[in-house]
Enzyme design. Structure first.
Site, PDB file in Angstrom:
ATOM      1  N   TYR A  53      11.252  20.984  -2.806  1.00  0.00           N
ATOM      2  CA  TYR A  53       9.785  21.035  -2.700  1.00  0.00           C
ATOM      3  C   TYR A  53       9.308  22.468  -2.427  1.00  0.00           C
ATOM      4  O   TYR A  53       9.749  23.104  -1.468  1.00  0.00           O
ATOM      5  CB  TYR A  53       9.265  20.088  -1.603  1.00  0.00           C
ATOM      6  CG  TYR A  53       9.451  18.606  -1.915  1.00  0.00           C
ATOM      7  CD1 TYR A  53       9.871  18.168  -3.170  1.00  0.00           C
ATOM      8  CD2 TYR A  53       9.191  17.637  -0.955  1.00  0.00           C
ATOM      9  CE1 TYR A  53      10.040  16.819  -3.449  1.00  0.00           C
ATOM     10  CE2 TYR A  53       9.353  16.282  -1.231  1.00  0.00           C
ATOM     11  CZ  TYR A  53       9.784  15.888  -2.483  1.00  0.00           C
ATOM     12  OH  TYR A  53       9.953  14.544  -2.753  1.00  0.00           O
ATOM     13  N   ALA A 211       0.309   6.366  -7.815  1.00  0.00           N
ATOM     14  CA  ALA A 211       0.564   7.081  -9.080  1.00  0.00           C
ATOM     15  C   ALA A 211       0.106   8.533  -8.983  1.00  0.00           C
ATOM     16  O   ALA A 211      -0.427   9.094  -9.952  1.00  0.00           O
ATOM     17  CB  ALA A 211      -0.100   6.359 -10.259  1.00  0.00           C
ATOM     18  N   PHE A 216      -6.873   6.602  -9.398  1.00  0.00           N
ATOM     19  CA  PHE A 216      -8.292   6.841  -9.103  1.00  0.00           C
ATOM     20  C   PHE A 216      -8.946   7.793 -10.089  1.00  0.00           C
ATOM     21  O   PHE A 216     -10.122   7.664 -10.378  1.00  0.00           O
ATOM     22  CB  PHE A 216      -8.440   7.388  -7.675  1.00  0.00           C
ATOM     23  CG  PHE A 216      -8.008   6.402  -6.642  1.00  0.00           C
ATOM     24  CD1 PHE A 216      -8.897   5.442  -6.178  1.00  0.00           C
ATOM     25  CD2 PHE A 216      -6.712   6.393  -6.174  1.00  0.00           C
ATOM     26  CE1 PHE A 216      -8.500   4.501  -5.254  1.00  0.00           C
ATOM     27  CE2 PHE A 216      -6.297   5.449  -5.254  1.00  0.00           C
ATOM     28  CZ  PHE A 216      -7.187   4.502  -4.785  1.00  0.00           C
TER      29      PHE A 216
HETATM   30  N1  LIG Z   1      12.037  11.083  -4.707  1.00  0.00           N
HETATM   31  C1  LIG Z   1      11.272  11.642  -5.618  1.00  0.00           C
HETATM   32  O1  LIG Z   1      11.703  11.951  -6.743  1.00  0.00           O
HETATM   33  C2  LIG Z   1       9.834  11.892  -5.285  1.00  0.00           C
HETATM   34  C3  LIG Z   1       8.939  12.311  -6.287  1.00  0.00           C
HETATM   35  C4  LIG Z   1       7.601  12.520  -5.931  1.00  0.00           C
HETATM   36  C5  LIG Z   1       7.186  12.311  -4.615  1.00  0.00           C
HETATM   37  N2  LIG Z   1       8.088  11.938  -3.658  1.00  0.00           N
HETATM   38  C6  LIG Z   1       7.663  11.700  -2.255  1.00  0.00           C
HETATM   39  O2  LIG Z   1       6.616  10.740  -2.256  1.00  0.00           O
HETATM   40  C7  LIG Z   1       5.497  11.258  -1.555  1.00  0.00           C
HETATM   41  C8  LIG Z   1       4.231  10.652  -2.112  1.00  0.00           C
HETATM   42  O3  LIG Z   1       4.090  10.984  -3.503  1.00  0.00           O
HETATM   43  P1  LIG Z   1       2.647  11.325  -4.075  1.00  0.00           P
HETATM   44  O4  LIG Z   1       2.071  12.481  -3.353  1.00  0.00           O
HETATM   45  O5  LIG Z   1       2.735  11.405  -5.545  1.00  0.00           O
HETATM   46  O6  LIG Z   1       1.880   9.981  -3.596  1.00  0.00           O
HETATM   47  P2  LIG Z   1       0.473   9.334  -3.940  1.00  0.00           P
HETATM   48  O7  LIG Z   1      -0.033   8.831  -2.633  1.00  0.00           O
HETATM   49  O8  LIG Z   1       0.645   8.377  -5.065  1.00  0.00           O
HETATM   50  O9  LIG Z   1      -0.449  10.504  -4.469  1.00  0.00           O
HETATM   51  C9  LIG Z   1      -1.084  11.408  -3.617  1.00  0.00           C
HETATM   52  C10 LIG Z   1      -2.214  12.071  -4.387  1.00  0.00           C
HETATM   53  O10 LIG Z   1      -3.206  11.084  -4.667  1.00  0.00           O
HETATM   54  C11 LIG Z   1      -4.459  11.571  -4.239  1.00  0.00           C
HETATM   55  N3  LIG Z   1      -5.270  10.433  -3.763  1.00  0.00           N
HETATM   56  C12 LIG Z   1      -4.947   9.542  -2.796  1.00  0.00           C
HETATM   57  N4  LIG Z   1      -5.950   8.644  -2.610  1.00  0.00           N
HETATM   58  C13 LIG Z   1      -6.927   8.993  -3.499  1.00  0.00           C
HETATM   59  C14 LIG Z   1      -8.217   8.473  -3.789  1.00  0.00           C
HETATM   60  N5  LIG Z   1      -8.689   7.390  -3.141  1.00  0.00           N
HETATM   61  N6  LIG Z   1      -8.943   9.073  -4.754  1.00  0.00           N
HETATM   62  C15 LIG Z   1      -8.468  10.153  -5.425  1.00  0.00           C
HETATM   63  N7  LIG Z   1      -7.250  10.714  -5.177  1.00  0.00           N
HETATM   64  C16 LIG Z   1      -6.485  10.132  -4.211  1.00  0.00           C
HETATM   65  C17 LIG Z   1      -4.153  12.520  -3.108  1.00  0.00           C
HETATM   66  O11 LIG Z   1      -5.220  13.436  -2.972  1.00  0.00           O
HETATM   67  P3  LIG Z   1      -5.634  14.018  -1.511  1.00  0.00           P
HETATM   68  O12 LIG Z   1      -4.523  14.943  -1.120  1.00  0.00           O
HETATM   69  O13 LIG Z   1      -6.919  14.710  -1.808  1.00  0.00           O
HETATM   70  O14 LIG Z   1      -5.791  12.877  -0.576  1.00  0.00           O
HETATM   71  C18 LIG Z   1      -2.878  13.186  -3.603  1.00  0.00           C
HETATM   72  O15 LIG Z   1      -3.158  14.242  -4.501  1.00  0.00           O
HETATM   73  C19 LIG Z   1       5.625  12.780  -1.685  1.00  0.00           C
HETATM   74  O16 LIG Z   1       4.963  13.482  -0.665  1.00  0.00           O
HETATM   75  C20 LIG Z   1       7.117  12.946  -1.566  1.00  0.00           C
HETATM   76  O17 LIG Z   1       7.481  12.947  -0.188  1.00  0.00           O
HETATM   77  C21 LIG Z   1       9.399  11.712  -3.981  1.00  0.00           C
END
Ligand SMILES: NC(=O)c1ccc[n+]([C@@H]2O[C@H](COP(=O)([O-])OP(=O)(O)OC[C@H]3O[C@@H](n4cnc5c(N)ncnc54)[C@H](OP(=O)(O)O)[C@@H]3O)[C@@H](O)[C@H]2O)c1
Length: 297
Positions: A53, A211, A216
């Site tokens: 990361y 996603a 959203f």
């Molecule tokens: N193992 C792997 O290969 C892998 C890959 C990817 C991620 N991960 C882990 O999984 C965690 C979560 O993944 P992710 O960040 O993709 O999760 P996510 O919760 O699906 O997406 C987060 C994103 O969605 C936005 N969001 C959330 N609620 C929203 C709403 N109501 N309206 C508009 N936008 C909204 C957030 O914006 P805001 O910041 O503005 O709230 C942020 O940019 C990561 O931090 C990481 O630790 C693991």
């Protein structure tokens, strides 16, 4: 907060905080310390990061927060991952995998140094490696456990065959598989992984539960169809759509643990609220079929 028992030694909070997007949060160390503490106050005590990361910077920033407030580290379960690397070649950056004994051992020690801690609670192999020797990787993971540098080990993004291969070499010691799952992503239903995990009582950590925000903001057909149904169900329950998505993920008998990607405490609260939402059984299928990717026969 419900704790999910992964082994005799390790339980994770049902809702996990992810730090992949930490760079975009533009936080000072003090702001990161405050955010980590606000997660802990909400009993969201499991934190997810990875070596790759922000090109290892994410672990460094988290380590600076642990050093600035020494009370945080022992109140959280720290998850990190190894296995993805980048090489500059021909003026371009080329991504590849390395799960060899030497690399896993070295990576873990480097992560501990960056994170300014003596141990990682849960250490994962980040992705399937096509040039993978399960016996080699298992030897490293077992040695890390023996040396007390990690408490438990697992994988991420593994299909059932790759999971079985490493778990056989590990004599059944893998405690989780961190996978992508949300209302527009069903890969692991199609490979049979969900059944594999459920029958073996292995609780998956779920990445990108919303996603990555596409639910959203996405204008694609799958997101629009899925969100139309999710909003309808949210109105029925008088909840926000986010809460319904988390409730849907946690309804499944596999015992999923969603990883939250936002740094906004109000969005974390919407996830925590899902622990109290009871979906009707048919509502789970409404969301499963909503995007049009999955067909109920
Ligand atoms: N193992 C792997 O290969 C892998 C890959 C990817 C991620 N991960 C882990 O999984 C965690 C979560 O993944 P992710 O960040 O993709 O999760 P996510 O919760 O699906 O997406 C987060 C994103 O969605 C936005 N969001 C959330 N609620 C929203 C709403 N109501 N309206 C508009 N936008 C909204 C957030 O914006 P805001 O910041 O503005 O709230 C942020 O940019 C990561 O931090 C990481 O630790 C693991």
């Amino acid at each position: 907060m419900e704790m999910m028992k992964l082994s005799e030694k390790l339980s994770l909070s049902r809702i996990i905080q992810g730090f992949w997007r930490l760079e975009s949060w533009n936080m000072t160390t003090k702001e990161l310390v405050d955010y980590m503490n606000s997660c802990i106050e909400r009993e969201v005590t499991s934190f997810d990061t990875a070596e790759i990361y922000s090109g290892t910077q994410c672990e460094t920033w988290m380590g600076e927060a642990f050093a600035a407030d020494k009370s945080i580290r022992n109140r959280v379960q720290l998850v990190s991952k190894t296995g993805i690397f980048q090489q500059k070649t021909g003026g371009k950056t080329f991504g590849y995998y390395n799960t060899s004994y030497e690399r896993v051992m070295r990576s873990c020690k480097e992560s501990l140094h960056r994170l300014q801690t003596d141990y990682i609670d849960l250490y994962l192999i980040h992705r399937e490696d096509p040039c993978f020797d399960p016996w080699e990787t298992a030897r490293a993971l077992k040695d890390l456990k023996k040396e007390g540098l990690v408490r438990e080990v697992g994988v991420s993004n593994f299909d059932p065959f790759k999971f079985d291969a490493l778990n056989k070499a590990m004599e059944g010691e893998l405690v989780t598989n961190q996978i992508e799952w949300n209302p527009v992503c069903f890969e692991h239903f199609d490979t049979g992984l969900m059944d594999y995990l459920t029958v073996n009582r292995i609780h998956p950590m779920i990445w990108s539960p919303l996603a990555g925000g596409r639910l959203f903001t996405g204008k694609d057909e799958y997101s629009v169809k899925a969100m139309t149904k999710i909003r309808e169900i949210a109105e029925r329950h008088k909840e926000e759509p986010d809460t319904i998505v988390y409730a849907w993920l946690m309804y499944h008998p596999v015992g999923a643990m969603p990883i939250i990607g936002s740094s906004k405490a109000e969005r974390l609260d919407l996830a925590i609220k899902a622990l109290d939402v009871k979906l009707e059984h048919y509502e789970w299928y409404e969301i499963y079929a909503a995007s049009g990717q999955q067909v109920l026969r």
